[in-house]
Design a protein around this motif. Structure first.
Motif, PDB file in Angstrom:
ATOM      1  N   ARG A  14      -4.622  51.571 -34.052  1.00 25.32           N
ATOM      2  CA  ARG A  14      -3.527  51.033 -33.237  1.00 25.32           C
ATOM      3  C   ARG A  14      -3.722  49.540 -32.978  1.00 25.32           C
ATOM      4  O   ARG A  14      -2.772  48.759 -33.044  1.00 25.32           O
ATOM      5  CB  ARG A  14      -3.432  51.781 -31.907  1.00 25.32           C
ATOM      6  CG  ARG A  14      -2.794  53.156 -32.032  1.00 25.32           C
ATOM      7  CD  ARG A  14      -2.388  53.687 -30.682  1.00 25.32           C
ATOM      8  NE  ARG A  14      -1.717  54.958 -30.786  1.00 25.32           N
ATOM      9  CZ  ARG A  14      -1.170  55.606 -29.761  1.00 25.32           C
ATOM     10  NH1 ARG A  14      -1.217  55.066 -28.559  1.00 25.32           N
ATOM     11  NH2 ARG A  14      -0.571  56.762 -29.936  1.00 25.32           N
ATOM     12  N   ARG A  15      -4.949  49.167 -32.678  1.00 22.72           N
ATOM     13  CA  ARG A  15      -5.235  47.760 -32.456  1.00 22.72           C
ATOM     14  C   ARG A  15      -5.006  46.956 -33.732  1.00 22.72           C
ATOM     15  O   ARG A  15      -4.446  45.857 -33.698  1.00 22.72           O
ATOM     16  CB  ARG A  15      -6.672  47.588 -31.959  1.00 22.72           C
ATOM     17  CG  ARG A  15      -7.071  46.145 -31.750  1.00 22.72           C
ATOM     18  CD  ARG A  15      -8.401  46.035 -31.032  1.00 22.72           C
ATOM     19  NE  ARG A  15      -8.262  46.387 -29.621  1.00 22.72           N
ATOM     20  CZ  ARG A  15      -9.239  46.265 -28.722  1.00 22.72           C
ATOM     21  NH1 ARG A  15     -10.419  45.802 -29.101  1.00 22.72           N
ATOM     22  NH2 ARG A  15      -9.030  46.586 -27.464  1.00 22.72           N
ATOM     23  N   ALA A  16      -5.423  47.519 -34.861  1.00 21.05           N
ATOM     24  CA  ALA A  16      -5.241  46.830 -36.140  1.00 21.05           C
ATOM     25  C   ALA A  16      -3.761  46.673 -36.472  1.00 21.05           C
ATOM     26  O   ALA A  16      -3.333  45.617 -36.958  1.00 21.05           O
ATOM     27  CB  ALA A  16      -5.954  47.596 -37.247  1.00 21.05           C
ATOM     28  N   ALA A  23      -2.243  43.948 -34.221  1.00 22.33           N
ATOM     29  CA  ALA A  23      -2.649  42.608 -34.645  1.00 22.33           C
ATOM     30  C   ALA A  23      -1.946  42.209 -35.935  1.00 22.33           C
ATOM     31  O   ALA A  23      -1.436  41.086 -36.062  1.00 22.33           O
ATOM     32  CB  ALA A  23      -4.164  42.573 -34.821  1.00 22.33           C
ATOM     33  N   ALA A  24      -1.894  43.136 -36.896  1.00 25.94           N
ATOM     34  CA  ALA A  24      -1.244  42.831 -38.170  1.00 25.94           C
ATOM     35  C   ALA A  24       0.243  42.565 -37.975  1.00 25.94           C
ATOM     36  O   ALA A  24       0.822  41.678 -38.621  1.00 25.94           O
ATOM     37  CB  ALA A  24      -1.451  43.985 -39.143  1.00 25.94           C
ATOM     38  N   ALA A  25       0.876  43.329 -37.062  1.00 23.89           N
ATOM     39  CA  ALA A  25       2.306  43.135 -36.804  1.00 23.89           C
ATOM     40  C   ALA A  25       2.574  41.752 -36.217  1.00 23.89           C
ATOM     41  O   ALA A  25       3.535  41.074 -36.594  1.00 23.89           O
ATOM     42  CB  ALA A  25       2.825  44.219 -35.863  1.00 23.89           C
ATOM     43  N   HIS A  26       1.734  41.318 -35.294  1.00 28.06           N
ATOM     44  CA  HIS A  26       1.929  39.993 -34.696  1.00 28.06           C
ATOM     45  C   HIS A  26       1.663  38.881 -35.701  1.00 28.06           C
ATOM     46  O   HIS A  26       2.366  37.865 -35.709  1.00 28.06           O
ATOM     47  CB  HIS A  26       1.040  39.832 -33.464  1.00 28.06           C
ATOM     48  CG  HIS A  26       1.614  40.436 -32.231  1.00 28.06           C
ATOM     49  ND1 HIS A  26       2.578  39.819 -31.466  1.00 28.06           N
ATOM     50  CD2 HIS A  26       1.389  41.626 -31.628  1.00 28.06           C
ATOM     51  CE1 HIS A  26       2.908  40.582 -30.447  1.00 28.06           C
ATOM     52  NE2 HIS A  26       2.198  41.693 -30.513  1.00 28.06           N
ATOM     53  N   ILE A  27       0.663  39.075 -36.538  1.00 28.50           N
ATOM     54  CA  ILE A  27       0.396  38.073 -37.576  1.00 28.50           C
ATOM     55  C   ILE A  27       1.584  37.988 -38.528  1.00 28.50           C
ATOM     56  O   ILE A  27       2.058  36.902 -38.873  1.00 28.50           O
ATOM     57  CB  ILE A  27      -0.896  38.424 -38.341  1.00 28.50           C
ATOM     58  CG1 ILE A  27      -2.114  38.262 -37.412  1.00 28.50           C
ATOM     59  CG2 ILE A  27      -1.054  37.525 -39.572  1.00 28.50           C
ATOM     60  CD1 ILE A  27      -3.403  38.788 -37.999  1.00 28.50           C
ATOM     61  N   ALA A  47       6.035  58.158 -31.718  1.00 21.96           N
ATOM     62  CA  ALA A  47       5.709  58.216 -33.146  1.00 21.96           C
ATOM     63  C   ALA A  47       6.868  57.704 -33.988  1.00 21.96           C
ATOM     64  O   ALA A  47       6.684  57.322 -35.146  1.00 21.96           O
ATOM     65  CB  ALA A  47       5.365  59.656 -33.544  1.00 21.96           C
ATOM     66  N   MET A  48       8.086  57.690 -33.415  1.00 22.47           N
ATOM     67  CA  MET A  48       9.266  57.265 -34.162  1.00 22.47           C
ATOM     68  C   MET A  48       9.453  55.754 -34.131  1.00 22.47           C
ATOM     69  O   MET A  48      10.187  55.207 -34.930  1.00 22.47           O
ATOM     70  CB  MET A  48      10.520  57.952 -33.586  1.00 22.47           C
ATOM     71  CG  MET A  48      10.467  59.471 -33.611  1.00 22.47           C
ATOM     72  SD  MET A  48      10.308  60.119 -35.287  1.00 22.47           S
ATOM     73  CE  MET A  48      11.895  59.655 -35.964  1.00 22.47           C
ATOM     74  N   ARG A  49       8.787  55.093 -33.181  1.00 20.12           N
ATOM     75  CA  ARG A  49       8.957  53.642 -33.064  1.00 20.12           C
ATOM     76  C   ARG A  49       7.583  52.980 -33.075  1.00 20.12           C
ATOM     77  O   ARG A  49       6.814  53.096 -32.123  1.00 20.12           O
ATOM     78  CB  ARG A  49       9.701  53.286 -31.781  1.00 20.12           C
ATOM     79  CG  ARG A  49      11.136  53.790 -31.749  1.00 20.12           C
ATOM     80  CD  ARG A  49      11.816  53.390 -30.449  1.00 20.12           C
ATOM     81  NE  ARG A  49      11.826  51.928 -30.309  1.00 20.12           N
ATOM     82  CZ  ARG A  49      11.763  51.313 -29.134  1.00 20.12           C
ATOM     83  NH1 ARG A  49      11.634  52.009 -28.025  1.00 20.12           N
ATOM     84  NH2 ARG A  49      11.790  49.994 -29.074  1.00 20.12           N
ATOM     85  N   LEU A  50       7.291  52.303 -34.179  1.00 16.32           N
ATOM     86  CA  LEU A  50       5.982  51.697 -34.365  1.00 16.32           C
ATOM     87  C   LEU A  50       5.682  50.684 -33.273  1.00 16.32           C
ATOM     88  O   LEU A  50       4.561  50.619 -32.748  1.00 16.32           O
ATOM     89  CB  LEU A  50       5.905  51.036 -35.745  1.00 16.32           C
ATOM     90  CG  LEU A  50       4.557  50.429 -36.140  1.00 16.32           C
ATOM     91  CD1 LEU A  50       3.481  51.503 -36.165  1.00 16.32           C
ATOM     92  CD2 LEU A  50       4.659  49.736 -37.497  1.00 16.32           C
TER      93      LEU A  50
END
Length: 427
Positions: A148-150, A153-157, A269-272
């Motif tokens: 979840r943390r990864a 972080a990847a989404a914000h990057i 679970a339906m909304r990342l």
């Protein structure tokens, strides 16, 4: 004088953005519109983006609203034909763009042949270094053992590279097109000079929502040892620093609590984004620190309920790692709340340190804890800060004064001269 405002707001036809009583976001649009509409020398119209397919014009709360459809293949732009038709119908003498970073603002700037004023909201070039809120997203994105943390972080990057950085060039282009810039602080004035050197600049303060002029914080607050935080939806807002401070405060004040404006995270679970976004990360940090029973969310509130919720708290905290001139700080000061603020961006221009607010270094929960503790332990300090803050806020956010300053900026553009007034220096 006819002025067409171009806003970042999205609404359905029939929804007013000129009603200060119902405004939740972009409330300064509504308050300034109402302050100006009684002036015989000016006629204000507002361009609002809408998800419907047809352009629509409607007069609401005494102000003409032009609802312009989003472009079908790019939701960040508007339909070009509808935009040009709106400009033709409104026939403004001045185009006033609120916020320079969105593509539709650049469309409007290119479509209009007359003078353009741009009001600075936040300057993205100045915000960019703080987008990750001081959190180590590059390292977190590689943590396969913390999915979840990864993902967060990847989404914000990814968001920074896909959505944020392209807007930097849009912002620069819009500000370069401007004939006049409007801001409020030394911070935005510096970035205006960087992005549009030589362009005239005026300081025009915000007008707050009416509820904050009508309410006052009671000396005997309802929730002692409580903190109020106005935004926890983005790493840049620094809510994780407040949580770290709350853990320290809880060791000293048994009833210490935190009230956060907005909706609580609802993992799905339906909304990342809901499952692994920053608010969900923050909720995990709160739980891991054993603070879940000390943190509450207000939900989305109108101005009256927000003023009441804020005024019932002991201390207002502005934890943003960077801000221009946050309305929430102005609202808290108007209520007479003692405030503890990160010394970042334009916030120090809004309140004198140690007299109208206490400041701390951004990202430093130890200093934040210390400054909050000073207020918790001394009612006289809280009262003194709150009284001085309210006096300053009444000057900073006086409706007649700020409407006059905006009119002066319009007149200066039309006469091709710059008004000489600068913003009030912190005394």
């Amino acid at each position: 004088m006819k002025v067409l405002w171009v806003t970042n707001l999205v609404a359905r036809p029939g929804e007013s953005v000129a009603d200060p009583q119902s405004a939740v976001f972009g409330g300064w649009i509504a308050t300034m519109a109402q302050a100006l509409k009684s002036q015989s020398e000016i006629e204000i119209s507002i361009l609002v983006r809408t998800r419907t397919r047809a352009a629509h014009r409607q007069v609401l709360h005494g102000v003409s609203h032009y609802y312009v459809p989003l472009a079908r293949r790019n939701k960040w732009r508007v339909d070009e034909a509808a935009l040009r038709s709106t400009i033709d119908d409104a026939a403004p003498d001045i185009l006033h763009i609120e916020g320079a970073e969105m593509p539709h603002a650049l469309q409007a700037a290119h479509a209009f042949c007359g003078p353009v004023i741009v009001s600075v909201q936040g300057v993205l070039k100045g915000l960019e270094p703080y987008e990750f809120g001081g959190l180590p997203f590059e390292r977190w994105a590689l943590m396969v053992n913390r999915p979840r943390r990864a993902i967060m972080a990847a989404a914000h990057i990814g968001n920074k590279f896909i959505y944020f950085r392209p807007r930097l060039s849009t912002e620069a282009a819009v500000m370069a097109r401007a004939d006049h810039l409007i801001g409020r602080t030394q911070w935005d004035r510096a970035y205006c000079a960087e992005l549009a050197p030589g362009t005239p600049y005026s300081a025009v303060g915000r007008i707050l929502r009416p509820a904050f002029y009508e309410h006052r914080r009671a000396q005997d607050v309802r929730y002692r040892h409580s903190l109020f935080l106005g935004n926890a939806n983005h790493p840049r807002k620094g809510a994780h620093v407040v949580v770290a401070a709350l853990k320290r405060l809880a060791a000293r004040f048994y009833d210490c609590s935190l009230l956060i404006a907005g909706e609580p995270p609802r993992p799905s679970a339906m909304r990342l984004k809901a499952a692994a976004g920053y608010p969900a990360h923050l909720a995990g940090e709160i739980e891991a620190a054993g603070l879940s029973n000390r943190v509450r969310y207000t939900g989305v509130l109108g101005a009256v309920d927000m003023a009441e919720a804020m005024a019932s708290s002991h201390v207002f905290v502005l934890s943003s790692l960077i801000e221009n001139s946050p309305n929430t700080l102005g609202e808290a000061m108007m209520l007479g709340m003692p405030a503890v603020c990160a010394a970042a961006g334009g916030a120090p221009d809004m309140a004198a340190p140690d007299r109208e607010a206490l400041f701390y270094r951004p990202e430093d929960p130890v200093c934040l804890t210390h400054q909050v503790s000073r207020i918790f332990e001394c009612d006289a300090l809280a009262a003194s800060l709150g009284k001085a803050a309210a006096q300053r806020a009444r000057r900073n956010h006086d409706p007649k004064t700020n409407a006059h300053h905006l009119l002066s900026a319009y007149e200066a553009v039309l006469s091709q001269s710059s008004p000489t007034r600068l913003f009030e220096e912190a005394a």
